[in-house]
Design a protein around this motif. Structure first.
Motif, PDB file in Angstrom:
ATOM      1  N   ALA A 119       0.830  -1.205   0.000  1.00  0.00           N
ATOM      2  CA  ALA A 119       0.000   0.000   0.000  1.00  0.00           C
ATOM      3  C   ALA A 119       0.864   1.255   0.000  1.00  0.00           C
ATOM      4  O   ALA A 119       0.559   2.237  -0.686  1.00  0.00           O
ATOM      5  N   ALA A 120       1.962   1.227   0.768  1.00  0.00           N
ATOM      6  CA  ALA A 120       2.873   2.371   0.799  1.00  0.00           C
ATOM      7  C   ALA A 120       3.553   2.565  -0.555  1.00  0.00           C
ATOM      8  O   ALA A 120       3.704   3.698  -1.041  1.00  0.00           O
ATOM      9  N   GLN A 121       3.961   1.461  -1.180  1.00  0.00           N
ATOM     10  CA  GLN A 121       4.600   1.559  -2.495  1.00  0.00           C
ATOM     11  C   GLN A 121       3.633   2.124  -3.539  1.00  0.00           C
ATOM     12  O   GLN A 121       4.008   2.965  -4.361  1.00  0.00           O
ATOM     13  N   ASP A 122       2.373   1.670  -3.503  1.00  0.00           N
ATOM     14  CA  ASP A 122       1.377   2.182  -4.455  1.00  0.00           C
ATOM     15  C   ASP A 122       1.136   3.672  -4.248  1.00  0.00           C
ATOM     16  O   ASP A 122       0.985   4.425  -5.220  1.00  0.00           O
ATOM     17  N   GLU A 123       1.090   4.101  -2.985  1.00  0.00           N
ATOM     18  CA  GLU A 123       0.862   5.513  -2.697  1.00  0.00           C
ATOM     19  C   GLU A 123       2.027   6.365  -3.193  1.00  0.00           C
ATOM     20  O   GLU A 123       1.829   7.459  -3.744  1.00  0.00           O
ATOM     21  N   LEU A 124       3.259   5.887  -3.010  1.00  0.00           N
ATOM     22  CA  LEU A 124       4.433   6.612  -3.500  1.00  0.00           C
ATOM     23  C   LEU A 124       4.422   6.704  -5.023  1.00  0.00           C
ATOM     24  O   LEU A 124       4.730   7.764  -5.598  1.00  0.00           O
ATOM     25  N   LYS A 125       4.073   5.603  -5.703  1.00  0.00           N
ATOM     26  CA  LYS A 125       3.999   5.627  -7.172  1.00  0.00           C
ATOM     27  C   LYS A 125       2.973   6.644  -7.647  1.00  0.00           C
ATOM     28  O   LYS A 125       3.194   7.378  -8.610  1.00  0.00           O
TER      29      LYS A 125
END
Length: 663
Positions: free
Chosen positions: A139-145
């Motif tokens: 979820a954190a990676q998707d938000e950063l992307k």
């Protein structure tokens, strides 16, 4: 039975298995033995708490900086292997290359950083380096992307510890707040003219955003709103217990009570802002801003660093305006549990034994701000399980405990302590907590509940444990009711804990030892500690040289430690209470039966290096207290341990039962 067998099996496995290199290092250094290390590992697996925190609780000592560094290196290496990414250590990274203050908020918002425990570290062209507590958080990676896609920026992950993340995010948020508010509020004696001219501001039209984040100040906020938010936020950042906003003849003074001591929090603020500042506090606390001649009580709830914090507010008309006093009620910063509070194993066992009784009255006494509520909540936390019905009557409700029925006192509607307590009796309770016993009706109702099969916990304002008997008698409670219901009394104080990193060891003089009642055998020297407290000029000089203690910032003390005196009501004490004995007589009898007084407990804390003689003198040392204790000790030394006969001099043998070594 199964749980007990499982505990034994886990303990046996821990004792049999080899420890990690860091664990072996601790054992070799003598910081812990193998049994303590095994106990710490079991507790860490069970509770999820950091190993260092558990070890320091078990041993009562702090790890040396070298051991802490080794532990952190071990953790970072394990995290690197676990997640397969490089690790980030702020102690190694160069401070001059730090880009986080610029990136935080502009590229990645503070809310997202808190939510996913991520932190932007540096940016080089189209690549952002991000520290993450959990690099595998999809979820954190998707938000950063999503955030970086429009700017054509990619990111690389670095793993960091949760402790480093929390320390850095708090640090950078504090810097951000200071940068923003420095433009709106000058904290020097010469405050900006815009703030000075707020004396006539009509704050009745200012909307109160209940539950707003104290750290999210808008540029459109009025300066007086920014000032009040700054006062609250700074108090929370510094871990204070009370905030005092005091109108003076020529200025507005703001003081914080930190570790039990009042300190100046801000330079004197202009006199013209007093009405506006007080009105803002009253609006936030849902008080009547038109009423300036009577005291008022209220409550403020705000969000700070992602957690809800309550402020208990009281206003009092004074000569130069209304004084505002706020008590901070921060559940997240308080650890509930008797073992976190009471360091003496003997005292802890007695308190747990009394609090575990099925019925009776258990009193906690002490002045305001001595930690009575925390002690009672800790007892409730240990008794709180599905098989026990617990009800509390409080004013106000300071901590929210799941599974417990908590009732707020509302005197305007006739819901005082005594009426709520009577209602509890029809609710089939097992344990009852009464926030405070201050009148005869409440005291009698509580004792009647204790005599009819309920465990009743409540507080009194007395100086020591024995004084609780006289206080109940003053309220008009008959001695036979007290002796029949009372299980015991816990008196307590809070003393400042001497800083473990910069405290100074010394050998006290014989005069100093004799003054405090210390006894030493032979020529053995006693090593005690003093606080390395610096003046304002010395703090500036140490900060410039880089020698300022990072833990206490030159204050010499950090945190507080509890001082306890538990009086267990025995048959002898119950008989004295029933006879209407004086407080001194009851105290002497309790000491003879093994009660450790507040003074003796605090002196033991000094011997163990937790506090200083200066704190003993400030909090628990009185001539009358020392005289009473020494008198009880002298009387105890002249009493035969076999037959109880009292002697007129220190005989070698008791003349009545011929017991050798009389006294």
């Amino acid at each position: 039975m199964t749980n007990f067998s499982s505990m034994k099996r886990n303990r046996a496995l821990a004792l049999r298995n080899d420890f990690s290199p860091f664990g072996n290092k601790l054992i070799q250094s003598g910081f812990v033995d193998r049994e303590e290390m095994s106990k710490a590992l079991i507790e860490t697996r069970k509770s999820g708490r950091p190993l260092v925190e558990v070890l320091q609780q078990i041993t009562g000592r702090e790890l040396t900086p070298e051991l802490q560094r080794q532990y952190k290196n071990t953790r970072l290496f394990e995290l690197k292997i676990l997640y397969g990414v490089e690790c980030f250590d702020p102690e190694i990274s160069a401070e001059e290359d730090n880009q986080t203050p610029e990136l935080l908020g502009s590229l990645v918002s503070v809310d997202i950083c808190r939510r996913y425990q991520i932190l932007p570290l540096s940016k080089n062209e189209n690549l952002l380096i991000v520290g993450m507590v959990n690099p595998n958080n999809l979820a954190a990676q998707d938000e950063l992307k999503r955030l970086l896609r429009n700017q054509n920026i990619d990111f690389q992950r670095r793993v960091m510890t949760a402790e480093d993340f929390q320390e850095l995010i708090d640090k950078y948020i504090d810097l951000k707040i200071k940068d923003e508010e420095r433009k709106k509020l000058d904290q020097q004696v010469d405050v900006s003219s815009e703030l000075v001219n707020l004396g006539n501001t009509n704050l009745e039209e200012v909307e109160d955003d209940d539950g707003e984040d104290l750290t999210s100040n808008s540029a459109n906020d009025a300066p007086i709103i920014a000032l009040v938010n700054k006062i609250l936020a700074k108090g929370l950042q510094e871990g204070v217990s009370d905030i005092h906003v005091e109108p003076q003849e020529e200025s507005l003074r703001v003081r914080f009570r930190k570790d039990g001591i009042l300190v100046q929090a801000f330079p004197p603020l202009p006199k013209k802002i007093i009405p506006a500042a007080v009105a803002r506090f009253k609006i936030m606390a849902d008080m009547d801003i038109a009423e300036r001649r009577s005291p008022q009580d209220g409550k403020i709830r705000r969000i700070f660093q992602g957690r809800k914090v309550d402020f208990r507010v009281n206003t009092l008309p004074s000569r130069y305006g209304e004084k505002v006093c706020l008590r901070i009620l921060d559940n997240s910063s308080t650890q509930l549990g008797l073992d976190f509070l009471i360091s003496s194993k003997e005292t802890l066992e007695i308190v747990r034994e009394l609090a575990g009784r099925p019925f009776g009255l258990f009193l906690v006494t002490g002045p305001t701000g001595s930690g009575k509520s925390t002690s009672l909540y800790s007892v409730l936390a240990e008794r709180n399980h599905p098989g026990v019905n617990i009800s509390t009557a409080e004013d106000p409700i300071e901590y929210s405990l799941p599974g417990i029925t908590q009732v707020q006192v509302i005197r305007e509607k006739g819901m005082d302590f005594s009426s709520i307590l009577r209602a509890f009796m029809r609710q089939d309770p097992d344990v009852i907590l009464v926030g405070e016993t201050r009148d005869k009706e409440t005291a009698k109702t509580a004792i009647e509940a204790a005599l009819t099969g309920h465990l009743v916990l409540t507080t009194l304002h007395t100086n020591d444990a024995a004084g609780a008997i006289a206080r109940l008698d003053e309220m008009g409670v008959e001695p036979f009711m007290v002796s029949g219901a009372l299980l015991g009394v816990l008196a307590q104080r809070l003393m400042r804990r001497v800083c473990g990193q910069c405290k100074v060891a010394y050998q006290p003089s014989k005069e100093e030892l004799n003054r405090f009642g210390f006894t030493s055998s032979g020529d053995a020297e006693i090593t005690l500690y003093k606080a390395n407290t610096l003046t304002a000029d010395e703090i500036k000089e140490a900060r410039a040289k880089g020698t300022l203690c990072p833990k206490c910032n030159g204050g010499g003390y950090k945190g507080r430690v509890g001082v306890y005196e538990v009086m267990k009501v025995t048959e002898r004490l119950a008989s004295l209470i029933n006879q209407g004995a004086t407080t001194d007589t009851i105290k002497e009898a309790a000491v003879e039966e093994g009660m450790v007084t507040l003074l003796a407990y605090s002196l033991n804390l000094v011997k163990e290096g937790h506090t200083t003689l200066e704190e003993v003198e400030r909090v628990t040392f009185t001539d009358s207290g020392l005289e009473s204790e020494l008198k009880a000790q002298r009387k105890s030394s002249l009493t035969c341990r076999t037959c109880g006969a009292e002697a007129q001099q220190e005989w070698i043998d008791c003349p009545y039962c011929l017991t050798p070594r009389f006294g």
